[in-house]
Write an enzyme that holds these catalytic residues in place. Structure first.
Site, PDB file in Angstrom:
ATOM      1  N   GLY A 175       0.732  -1.262  -0.022  1.00  0.00           N
ATOM      2  CA  GLY A 175      -0.136  -0.055   0.056  1.00  0.00           C
ATOM      3  C   GLY A 175       0.886   1.255  -0.057  1.00  0.00           C
ATOM      4  N   ARG A 180      -5.194  14.757  -0.264  1.00  0.00           N
ATOM      5  CA  ARG A 180      -4.766  14.997   0.991  1.00  0.00           C
ATOM      6  C   ARG A 180      -5.208  16.340   1.265  1.00  0.00           C
ATOM      7  N   ARG A 212     -24.775  19.333  31.384  1.00  0.00           N
ATOM      8  CA  ARG A 212     -24.712  18.330  32.349  1.00  0.00           C
ATOM      9  C   ARG A 212     -24.481  18.785  33.627  1.00  0.00           C
ATOM     10  N   GLN A 241     -10.896  12.004  23.062  1.00  0.00           N
ATOM     11  CA  GLN A 241     -10.716  12.631  24.226  1.00  0.00           C
ATOM     12  C   GLN A 241     -12.214  13.470  24.407  1.00  0.00           C
ATOM     13  N   GLU A 293      -4.900   7.383   1.828  1.00  0.00           N
ATOM     14  CA  GLU A 293      -4.113   8.480   1.382  1.00  0.00           C
ATOM     15  C   GLU A 293      -2.708   8.628   2.059  1.00  0.00           C
ATOM     16  N   ALA A 329      10.965  15.606  14.226  1.00  0.00           N
ATOM     17  CA  ALA A 329      11.495  16.969  13.492  1.00  0.00           C
ATOM     18  C   ALA A 329      10.119  17.374  12.592  1.00  0.00           C
TER      19      ALA A 329
HETATM   20  C1  LIG Z   1     -19.405  17.087 -11.124  1.00  0.00           C
HETATM   21  C2  LIG Z   1     -18.917  17.228  -9.792  1.00  0.00           C
HETATM   22  C3  LIG Z   1     -20.131  16.771  -8.608  1.00  0.00           C
HETATM   23  C4  LIG Z   1     -19.443  16.953  -7.371  1.00  0.00           C
HETATM   24  C5  LIG Z   1     -20.702  17.211  -6.477  1.00  0.00           C
HETATM   25  C6  LIG Z   1     -20.103  15.976  -5.350  1.00  0.00           C
HETATM   26  C7  LIG Z   1     -20.986  15.647  -4.173  1.00  0.00           C
HETATM   27  C8  LIG Z   1     -20.455  14.833  -3.481  1.00  0.00           C
HETATM   28  C9  LIG Z   1     -19.657  15.379  -2.358  1.00  0.00           C
HETATM   29  C10 LIG Z   1     -18.124  15.034  -2.830  1.00  0.00           C
HETATM   30  C11 LIG Z   1     -17.373  15.611  -1.340  1.00  0.00           C
HETATM   31  C12 LIG Z   1     -15.971  15.765  -1.375  1.00  0.00           C
HETATM   32  C13 LIG Z   1     -15.399  16.058  -0.272  1.00  0.00           C
HETATM   33  C14 LIG Z   1     -14.076  15.578   0.061  1.00  0.00           C
HETATM   34  C15 LIG Z   1     -13.917  15.072   1.114  1.00  0.00           C
HETATM   35  C16 LIG Z   1     -12.558  14.419   1.208  1.00  0.00           C
HETATM   36  C17 LIG Z   1     -12.444  13.183   1.680  1.00  0.00           C
HETATM   37  C18 LIG Z   1     -12.079  12.167   0.775  1.00  0.00           C
HETATM   38  C19 LIG Z   1     -12.216  10.863   1.031  1.00  0.00           C
HETATM   39  C20 LIG Z   1     -11.940   9.983   0.268  1.00  0.00           C
HETATM   40  C21 LIG Z   1     -11.680   8.652   0.795  1.00  0.00           C
HETATM   41  C22 LIG Z   1     -10.338   8.078   0.398  1.00  0.00           C
HETATM   42  C23 LIG Z   1     -10.237   6.873   0.108  1.00  0.00           C
HETATM   43  C24 LIG Z   1      -8.577   6.347   0.048  1.00  0.00           C
HETATM   44  C25 LIG Z   1      -8.162   6.320  -0.946  1.00  0.00           C
HETATM   45  C26 LIG Z   1      -6.492   5.871  -0.756  1.00  0.00           C
HETATM   46  O1  LIG Z   1      -6.259   5.509   0.090  1.00  0.00           O
HETATM   47  S1  LIG Z   1      -6.039   5.704  -2.358  1.00  0.00           S
HETATM   48  C27 LIG Z   1      -4.362   5.028  -1.839  1.00  0.00           C
HETATM   49  C28 LIG Z   1      -3.572   6.005  -1.260  1.00  0.00           C
HETATM   50  N1  LIG Z   1      -1.914   5.470  -1.369  1.00  0.00           N
HETATM   51  C29 LIG Z   1      -1.025   6.204  -0.687  1.00  0.00           C
HETATM   52  O2  LIG Z   1      -1.277   7.395  -0.516  1.00  0.00           O
HETATM   53  C30 LIG Z   1       0.214   5.537  -0.934  1.00  0.00           C
HETATM   54  C31 LIG Z   1       1.318   6.414  -0.206  1.00  0.00           C
HETATM   55  N2  LIG Z   1       2.622   6.343  -0.662  1.00  0.00           N
HETATM   56  C32 LIG Z   1       3.074   7.191  -1.753  1.00  0.00           C
HETATM   57  O3  LIG Z   1       2.506   8.160  -1.716  1.00  0.00           O
HETATM   58  C33 LIG Z   1       4.523   7.207  -2.233  1.00  0.00           C
HETATM   59  O4  LIG Z   1       4.993   5.834  -2.328  1.00  0.00           O
HETATM   60  C34 LIG Z   1       5.503   7.585  -1.013  1.00  0.00           C
HETATM   61  C35 LIG Z   1       5.239   9.252  -1.156  1.00  0.00           C
HETATM   62  C36 LIG Z   1       5.235   7.225   0.306  1.00  0.00           C
HETATM   63  C37 LIG Z   1       6.942   7.581  -1.627  1.00  0.00           C
HETATM   64  O5  LIG Z   1       7.195   7.652  -2.750  1.00  0.00           O
HETATM   65  P1  LIG Z   1       7.943   6.890  -3.750  1.00  0.00           P
HETATM   66  O6  LIG Z   1       7.444   5.462  -3.997  1.00  0.00           O
HETATM   67  O7  LIG Z   1       8.046   7.633  -5.049  1.00  0.00           O
HETATM   68  O8  LIG Z   1       9.444   6.805  -3.004  1.00  0.00           O
HETATM   69  P2  LIG Z   1      10.473   7.756  -2.343  1.00  0.00           P
HETATM   70  O9  LIG Z   1      10.287   7.998  -0.897  1.00  0.00           O
HETATM   71  O10 LIG Z   1      11.824   7.235  -2.802  1.00  0.00           O
HETATM   72  O11 LIG Z   1      10.168   9.178  -3.166  1.00  0.00           O
HETATM   73  C38 LIG Z   1      11.060   9.570  -4.281  1.00  0.00           C
HETATM   74  C39 LIG Z   1      10.896  11.339  -4.158  1.00  0.00           C
HETATM   75  O12 LIG Z   1       9.519  11.597  -4.943  1.00  0.00           O
HETATM   76  C40 LIG Z   1       8.971  12.472  -3.984  1.00  0.00           C
HETATM   77  N3  LIG Z   1       7.627  12.316  -4.178  1.00  0.00           N
HETATM   78  C41 LIG Z   1       6.905  11.279  -3.640  1.00  0.00           C
HETATM   79  N4  LIG Z   1       5.739  11.573  -3.800  1.00  0.00           N
HETATM   80  C42 LIG Z   1       5.639  12.742  -4.327  1.00  0.00           C
HETATM   81  C43 LIG Z   1       4.571  13.675  -4.832  1.00  0.00           C
HETATM   82  N5  LIG Z   1       3.241  12.854  -4.613  1.00  0.00           N
HETATM   83  N6  LIG Z   1       4.763  14.614  -5.116  1.00  0.00           N
HETATM   84  C44 LIG Z   1       5.967  15.371  -5.267  1.00  0.00           C
HETATM   85  N7  LIG Z   1       6.987  14.431  -4.769  1.00  0.00           N
HETATM   86  C45 LIG Z   1       6.895  13.234  -4.348  1.00  0.00           C
HETATM   87  C46 LIG Z   1       9.577  12.102  -2.597  1.00  0.00           C
HETATM   88  O13 LIG Z   1       9.526  13.004  -1.666  1.00  0.00           O
HETATM   89  C47 LIG Z   1      11.061  11.776  -2.988  1.00  0.00           C
HETATM   90  O14 LIG Z   1      11.722  13.108  -3.122  1.00  0.00           O
HETATM   91  P3  LIG Z   1      13.120  13.235  -2.808  1.00  0.00           P
HETATM   92  O15 LIG Z   1      13.892  12.172  -3.532  1.00  0.00           O
HETATM   93  O16 LIG Z   1      13.550  14.692  -3.155  1.00  0.00           O
HETATM   94  O17 LIG Z   1      13.393  12.968  -1.316  1.00  0.00           O
HETATM   95  C1  LIG Z   2     -11.030   3.402   5.068  1.00  0.00           C
HETATM   96  C2  LIG Z   2      -9.829   2.924   4.117  1.00  0.00           C
HETATM   97  C3  LIG Z   2     -10.246   3.198   2.768  1.00  0.00           C
HETATM   98  C4  LIG Z   2      -9.220   3.054   1.954  1.00  0.00           C
HETATM   99  N1  LIG Z   2      -9.711   3.299   0.490  1.00  0.00           N
HETATM  100  C5  LIG Z   2      -8.598   2.989  -0.675  1.00  0.00           C
HETATM  101  C6  LIG Z   2      -9.203   3.281  -1.818  1.00  0.00           C
HETATM  102  O1  LIG Z   2     -10.158   3.743  -2.441  1.00  0.00           O
HETATM  103  N2  LIG Z   2      -8.180   3.083  -2.827  1.00  0.00           N
HETATM  104  C7  LIG Z   2      -6.950   2.538  -2.506  1.00  0.00           C
HETATM  105  O2  LIG Z   2      -6.162   2.067  -3.614  1.00  0.00           O
HETATM  106  N3  LIG Z   2      -6.481   2.244  -1.393  1.00  0.00           N
HETATM  107  C8  LIG Z   2      -7.501   2.476  -0.426  1.00  0.00           C
HETATM  108  N4  LIG Z   2      -7.243   2.161   0.959  1.00  0.00           N
HETATM  109  C9  LIG Z   2      -5.816   1.709   1.284  1.00  0.00           C
HETATM  110  C10 LIG Z   2      -4.945   2.731   1.886  1.00  0.00           C
HETATM  111  O3  LIG Z   2      -4.418   3.694   0.934  1.00  0.00           O
HETATM  112  C11 LIG Z   2      -3.614   1.923   2.587  1.00  0.00           C
HETATM  113  O4  LIG Z   2      -4.307   1.132   3.438  1.00  0.00           O
HETATM  114  C12 LIG Z   2      -2.744   3.106   3.139  1.00  0.00           C
HETATM  115  O5  LIG Z   2      -2.038   3.626   1.943  1.00  0.00           O
HETATM  116  C13 LIG Z   2      -1.423   2.253   3.975  1.00  0.00           C
HETATM  117  O6  LIG Z   2      -0.808   1.072   3.096  1.00  0.00           O
HETATM  118  P1  LIG Z   2      -0.766  -0.262   3.840  1.00  0.00           P
HETATM  119  O7  LIG Z   2      -2.180  -0.747   4.156  1.00  0.00           O
HETATM  120  O8  LIG Z   2      -0.225  -1.153   3.000  1.00  0.00           O
HETATM  121  O9  LIG Z   2      -0.195  -0.228   5.316  1.00  0.00           O
HETATM  122  P2  LIG Z   2       1.531  -0.408   5.431  1.00  0.00           P
HETATM  123  O10 LIG Z   2       2.231   0.060   4.255  1.00  0.00           O
HETATM  124  O11 LIG Z   2       1.639  -2.045   5.324  1.00  0.00           O
HETATM  125  O12 LIG Z   2       1.705   0.042   6.880  1.00  0.00           O
HETATM  126  C14 LIG Z   2       1.758  -1.078   7.930  1.00  0.00           C
HETATM  127  C15 LIG Z   2       2.745  -0.425   9.061  1.00  0.00           C
HETATM  128  O13 LIG Z   2       3.924  -0.219   8.465  1.00  0.00           O
HETATM  129  C16 LIG Z   2       4.743   0.934   8.505  1.00  0.00           C
HETATM  130  N5  LIG Z   2       5.549   1.358   7.294  1.00  0.00           N
HETATM  131  C17 LIG Z   2       5.369   1.202   6.082  1.00  0.00           C
HETATM  132  N6  LIG Z   2       6.104   1.647   5.215  1.00  0.00           N
HETATM  133  C18 LIG Z   2       7.165   2.313   5.920  1.00  0.00           C
HETATM  134  C19 LIG Z   2       8.309   2.864   5.736  1.00  0.00           C
HETATM  135  N7  LIG Z   2       8.500   2.965   4.550  1.00  0.00           N
HETATM  136  N8  LIG Z   2       9.123   3.410   6.662  1.00  0.00           N
HETATM  137  C20 LIG Z   2       8.481   3.332   8.097  1.00  0.00           C
HETATM  138  N9  LIG Z   2       7.360   2.520   8.309  1.00  0.00           N
HETATM  139  C21 LIG Z   2       6.567   2.054   7.355  1.00  0.00           C
HETATM  140  C22 LIG Z   2       3.403   1.966   8.536  1.00  0.00           C
HETATM  141  O14 LIG Z   2       3.905   3.018   9.204  1.00  0.00           O
HETATM  142  C23 LIG Z   2       2.676   1.288   9.431  1.00  0.00           C
HETATM  143  O15 LIG Z   2       2.724   1.286  10.801  1.00  0.00           O
HETATM  144  C24 LIG Z   2      -8.003   2.551   1.925  1.00  0.00           C
HETATM  145  C25 LIG Z   2      -7.941   2.099   3.447  1.00  0.00           C
HETATM  146  C26 LIG Z   2      -8.853   2.282   4.598  1.00  0.00           C
HETATM  147  C27 LIG Z   2      -8.359   2.186   5.886  1.00  0.00           C
END
Ligand SMILES: CCCCCCCCCCCCCCCCCCCCCCC/C=C/C(=O)SCCNC(=O)CCNC(=O)[C@H](O)C(C)(C)COP(=O)(O)OP(=O)(O)OC[C@H]1O[C@@H](n2cnc3c(N)ncnc32)[C@H](O)[C@@H]1OP(=O)(O)O
Ligand SMILES: Cc1cc2nc3c(=O)[nH]c(=O)nc-3n(C[C@H](O)[C@H](O)[C@H](O)COP(=O)(O)OP(=O)(O)OC[C@H]3O[C@@H](n4cnc5c(N)ncnc54)[C@H](O)[C@@H]3O)c2cc1C
Length: 664
Positions: free
Chosen positions: A167, A304, A329, A418, A448, A546
Site C-alpha cells: 500500500g 490529502r 450536564r 478525548q 491516502e 522533527a
Molecule cells: C461534477 C462534480 C459534482 C460534485 C458533487 C459531489 C457531491 C459529492 C460530495 C463530494 C465531497 C467531496 C469532499 C471531499 C472530502 C475529502 C474526503 C475524501 C475521502 C476519500 C476517501 C479516501 C479513500 C482512500 C483512498 C486511498 O487511500 S488511495 C491510496 C493512497 N495511497 C497512498 O497514499 C500511498 C502512499 N505512498 C506514496 O504516496 C509514495 O509511495 C511515497 C510518497 C510514500 C513514496 O514515494 P516513492 O514511492 O516515489 O518513493 P521515495 O520516497 O523514494 O520518493 C522519491 C522522491 O519523490 C518524492 N515524492 C513522492 N511522492 C511525491 C508527490 N506526490 N509529489 C512530489 N514528490 C513526491 C519524494 O519526496 C522523494 O523526493 P526526494 O528524493 O527529493 O526526497
Molecule cells: C477506510 C480506508 C479506505 C481506503 N480506500 C482506498 C481506496 O479507495 N483505494 C486504494 O487504493 N486504497 C485505499 N485504502 C488503502 C490505503 O491507502 C492503505 O491502507 C494505506 O496507503 C496504507 O498502506 P498499507 O495498508 O499497505 O499499510 P502498510 O504500508 O503495510 O503499513 C503498515 C505499517 O508499516 C509502516 N510502514 C510502512 N512503510 C514504512 C516505511 N517506509 N517506513 C516506516 N514505516 C513504514 C506503517 O507506518 C505502518 O505502521 C483505504 C484504506 C482504508 C483504511
C-alpha cells in the site's frame, strides 16, 4: 443561487437563535458571550456569503423529503446502511443545482454531510478520487469525454491502487500493464496473490470503472507505476471476462461504502486508456517520460488537501457536541460540588473538563481556516504544472500536504476520543455521534498515505533543506525559510497576557530548527558507518519528531496570522486567547523539546502551565458561543448530545425508543 437576505437580516436570524424551549443553562451561556455571534461566524467562514450559503443549503436539504430518514440510521444493519446511503446519494447527485459543485472545500462536503451524514458511500471514491484523477491526469484535448461521462454518472469509478501485499510503497506494486504494440492494447494482469487490489472504495458492488495503478512495461522495459482507465463491469453491471471483483467485508467504520477487491487475468484495454497527460506510450511502444517523476501521484496530493479540511470539520463538530453537553450536564455526586453545600455545578465549570474541551476546540480552528489558502495554493500549483511551466513548487506542496495530513488526522482522531471521554457514559452511545465520528476520522490516519510514512516524506524535505543550509547555499521554500535563521539561545515566552505573537513564533521556530539540525547531524553521523537507508531507519523516530514539530510550528504561525485579520475587536480578543491556548498547550505537551539545553527555563515553563489555567478560565464564559461559531445545524451534527437547544435527556429517551429491541 440568489441571496435573499442582507447581512443584517442574517444578524437578526442568529440573534434569534435563543428560543423559549431551550435548556436554561445553555441559554444563559449564550447570553453571557463577550462577542457577537454573527460577527464571529463571519470570521470563521471568512465572509457572510459563505455563512449564508450554509443556511441556504441546509434549507434546501430540509425542504426535500427524499433526504428524510424514515428509520434512524443507527438502527440499520450493513445491507440496510448501504441501501440507505445509496438512495440518499442518488437523491444528492440528482439535486446538484443546490451547490457550487466546484467547491470541494465547503459546499460539496457540507451538502454530503447534510444529506447522508458521516459515512462514506458508494460514490465517495467516484467524487473524491475518480473525478479528480480524470481532471488531474487526462490530456486537455481528451478530458471532456471521460469527465462528462463521470460527472453525469454514465460511468461510476473508483481509485484502485492499494494491493494485498503493498500500500505505502507504490514502487513495489505488482499489478502489471504490459503494452502490446501489435494490437495497440495494454494487458492488465494480477501476477500473484499479493498483487490483488484490496480496499478501493465503491469497488465491491458499485463502480463499473476504475483508475488502476499498475507497473507499466513497454518495449520489454519497466517504467514504474502509471494510471489506467479500466472498465470493470458491463452494461448489466456484471464483471467483464478477466475481471474478478467483490466486497472486502465489514470494517471499523465507513460500512455504507463497499470497499472491494479486484483481480485481473490478462485483461486487455485500448492504448488510449492510459492516463497520458504527463507520460505517454506511443503507438509503437515508445515511452515519453513525464516532466517530473512524481506527477503521476498528483491526485493523491489533491485529496490529502481535501482531507485536511474535511477532518478538521469533524473535530470542530465533536467539540461543539462536548461543549454543549458540558453546559447542560450537572455532576450528580457529592464530590461534584466545587464549594460544598452550594449544589451541583455544570461540568463545564471543572478546570479538568475545560482542559479536555477547549484545547480541542482551539485545534479545530487553525487548520480548517488555513485550508482555504492551501486550496488556492494547490490551484496555483496545478495551474503551473498544467502549463508545464514550473515544477519547483511540487516538493513543497507534497511535503506540506503530507505533513498536514499526518498531523491533523492524528490530532483529529485523538481529539474526538478525548471529547468522547469528556461526555462520560453518554459519549459511548452512538446517539452522541462520537463513535461514528471516530471511526470515520481514524481511517484518515491510514488512507491516502499511512501517517508515519507521510511524516517521513516531510522529514526527507527537511533533511534536504538542512543540508542546503549547512552548505551555505540554500534555495528555501517559503514554508522552510525559518530553518536558515540564526540559532536562538533562550526562549522569549512569558505570561500569556504579555508575550507577543512574535515571541511565540520565535520560540517555536527556534525549537524546531534545533530539532531539525540535531536530527540532521545524527543522520549524517550514522551515514558515515551505515548505508544511507540503514542510517535513515536508525534515526527515523527523530525524523518523525522533527517533521511533526515543523508542521505544528506552521499551524501556530498560521493561526496567529489569521487572528490578526479579524476585523471585529471582540471576536479578535477571544480568538487570540484561543490561538495562544493552542500554542501554550503544544509547548506544555512538548515540554521536553522546549526545555532541552535550558532553552525554556523552569520559570517560563511554569508560566506556560499557569497561563493554560488562566486562559481556560478566560475562555470558559465564551465556550458555548465559540462552539456556536462553527454554525453547525442539528442536521449536520447528527448528535443527540450536541443538540443546539440542549434538551438532551428527552431526546436520548426518544432515540432509544427507536431501537428494534423495543418494538416487541
Ligand atoms: C461534477 C462534480 C459534482 C460534485 C458533487 C459531489 C457531491 C459529492 C460530495 C463530494 C465531497 C467531496 C469532499 C471531499 C472530502 C475529502 C474526503 C475524501 C475521502 C476519500 C476517501 C479516501 C479513500 C482512500 C483512498 C486511498 O487511500 S488511495 C491510496 C493512497 N495511497 C497512498 O497514499 C500511498 C502512499 N505512498 C506514496 O504516496 C509514495 O509511495 C511515497 C510518497 C510514500 C513514496 O514515494 P516513492 O514511492 O516515489 O518513493 P521515495 O520516497 O523514494 O520518493 C522519491 C522522491 O519523490 C518524492 N515524492 C513522492 N511522492 C511525491 C508527490 N506526490 N509529489 C512530489 N514528490 C513526491 C519524494 O519526496 C522523494 O523526493 P526526494 O528524493 O527529493 O526526497
Ligand atoms: C477506510 C480506508 C479506505 C481506503 N480506500 C482506498 C481506496 O479507495 N483505494 C486504494 O487504493 N486504497 C485505499 N485504502 C488503502 C490505503 O491507502 C492503505 O491502507 C494505506 O496507503 C496504507 O498502506 P498499507 O495498508 O499497505 O499499510 P502498510 O504500508 O503495510 O503499513 C503498515 C505499517 O508499516 C509502516 N510502514 C510502512 N512503510 C514504512 C516505511 N517506509 N517506513 C516506516 N514505516 C513504514 C506503517 O507506518 C505502518 O505502521 C483505504 C484504506 C482504508 C483504511
Amino acid at each position: 443561487m440568489e441571496r435573499d437576505s442582507s447581512p443584517s437580516d442574517q444578524f437578526h436570524r442568529y440573534k434569534n437563535l435563543i428560543q423559549n424551549g431551550d435548556n436554561p443553562d445553555i441559554t444563559k451561556e449564550r447570553q453571557g458571550a463577550s462577542f457577537n455571534l454573527y460577527n464571529m461566524q463571519c470570521f470563521v467562514y471568512e465572509n457572510d456569503h459563505k455563512l449564508q450559503r450554509r443556511q441556504e443549503i441546509l434549507e434546501f436539504v430540509e425542504s426535500h423529503r427524499e433526504f428524510d430518514d424514515p428509520v434512524h440510521p443507527h438502527f440499520l444493519n450493513r445491507d440496510e446502511q448501504i441501501d440507505r446511503a445509496t438512495r440518499k446519494c442518488l437523491a444528492m447527485v440528482d439535486n446538484l443545482d443546490a451547490i457550487d459543485v466546484t467547491d470541494y472545500f465547503d459546499e460539496a462536503p457540507l451538502y454530503q454531510l447534510l444529506t447522508i451524514g458521516r459515512e462514506l458511500h458508494c460514490l465517495s471514491l467516484h467524487y473524491g478520487m475518480f473525478l479528480p484523477t480524470i481532471q488531474v491526469h487526462t490530456e486537455k484535448s481528451l478530458i471532456l469525454g471521460p469527465f462528462q461521462m463521470a460527472a453525469s454518472k454514465a460511468i461510476l469509478g473508483t481509485f484502485a491502487q492499494t494491493e494485498l501485499g503493498h500500500g505505502s510503497n507504490l514502487s513495489k506494486l505488482e499489478t502489471t500493464a504490459t503494452y502490446d504494440a501489435t494490437t495497440k492494447e495494454f494487458v492488465i494482469h494480477t501476477p500473484t496473490m499479493s498483487a490483488g487490489k484490496w480496499w478501493p472504495g465503491g469497488l465491491g458492488k458499485s463502480a463499473n470503472y476504475a483508475a488502476v495503478m499498475a507497473q507499466l512495461y513497454t518495449s520489454g522495459e519497466s517504467k514504474g507505476p502509471h494510471l489506467f482507465m479500466v472498465q470493470l463491469r458491463d452494461n448489466a453491471h456484471a464483471p467483464l471476462p478477466g475481471v474478478t471483483v467483490g466486497d472486502i467485508g465489514p470494517k471499523l467504520g465507513n460500512n455504507a461504502n463497499d470497499n472491494g477487491f479486484l483481480i485481473f487475468d490478462h485483461y486487455r484495454i485500448p492504448r488510449r486508456n492510459m492516463f497520458m497527460k504527463y507520460s505517454k506510450v506511443e503507438a509503437d511502444g515508445t515511452y515519453i517520460p513525464p516532466p517530473h517523476a512524481k506527477l503521476g501521484f498528483g491526485a493523491m496530493v489533491l485529496v490529502r488537501l481535501l482531507m485536511i479540511r474535511d477532518q478538521t470539520c469533524q473535530l470542530g463538530a465533536a467539540a461543539v457536541i462536548a461543549i454543549r453537553y458540558s453546559a447542560v450536564r450537572h455532576s450528580a455526586v457529592r464530590q461534584g460540588e466545587i464549594n460544598e453545600g452550594e449544589g451541583e455545578v455544570q461540568i463545564l465549570d471543572y478546570r479538568t473538563q475545560q482542559y479536555r474541551l477547549l484545547p480541542q476546540l482551539a485545534r479545530s480552528f487553525p487548520s480548517s481556516q488555513r485550508m482555504r489558502s492551501r486550496n488556492s495554493t494547490s490551484k496555483y500549483v496545478t495551474k503551473q504544472i498544467n502549463n508545464n511551466a514550473n515544477m519547483e513548487l511540487l516538493p513543497e506542496l507534497h511535503a506540506l500536504s503530507s505533513g498536514l495530513k499526518a498531523v491533523i488526522t492524528w490530532e483529529v482522531a485523538q481529539g474526538i476520543e478525548q471529547l468522547r471521554l469528556s461526555c462520560g457514559g453518554h459519549g459511548y452511545s452512538r446517539a452522541s455521534a462520537f463513535p461514528d465520528m471516530y471511526a470515520y476520522a481514524v481511517g484518515g490516519c491510514t488512507y491516502e498515505g499511512e501517517n508515519i510514512v507521510m511524516l517521513l516524506q516531510v522529514a526527507r524535505f527537511l533533511m534536504m533543506i538542512a543540508k542546503e543550509v549547512r552548505s551555505g547555499n540554500p534555495k528555501l521554500a517559503e514554508i522552510a525559510e525559518y530553518i536558515a535563521k540564526p540559532d536562538a539561545v533562550t526562549a522569549r515566552i512569558s505570561s500569556w497576557k504579555t508575550c507577543s505573537d512574535e515571541d511565540i513564533i520565535h520560540d517555536f521556530e527556534a525549537v524546531t530548527r534545533k530539532l531539525i539540525f540535531a536530527t540532521f547531524d545524527r543522520l549524517t553521523t550514522l551515514e558515515r558507518t551505515m548505508k544511507k537507508k540503514e542510517a535513515w531507519n536508525a534515526c527515523s523516530i527523530d525524523l518523525c519528531k522533527a517533521a511533526r514539530m515543523h508542521v505544528k510550528t506552521y499551524l501556530v504561525k498560521n493561526f496567529l496570522a489569521r487572528v490578526r485579520t479579524c476585523e471585529d475587536p471582540a471576536s479578535r480578543t477571544v480568538m487570540h486567547t484561543l490561538a495562544k491556548l493552542y500554542a501554550f498547550d503544544l509547548i506544555s505537551g512538548g515540554g521536553g523539546h522546549f526545555m532541552k539545553g535550558g532553552f525554556l527555563s523552569e520559570k517560563q515553563f511554569n508560566e506556560v502551565q499557569l497561563g493554560i489555567y488562566e486562559m481556560l478560565a478566560a475562555i470558559r464564559p465564551d465556550s458555548v458561543a465559540l462552539a456556536d461559531s462553527w454554525a453547525i445545524s442539528d442536521l449536520e451534527l447528527r448528535s443527540v448530545l450536541g443538540r443546539r437547544d440542549g434538551n438532551v435527556y428527552p431526546a436520548l429517551l426518544e432515540w432509544a425508543q427507536q431501537s428494534p429491541l423495543n418494538q416487541n
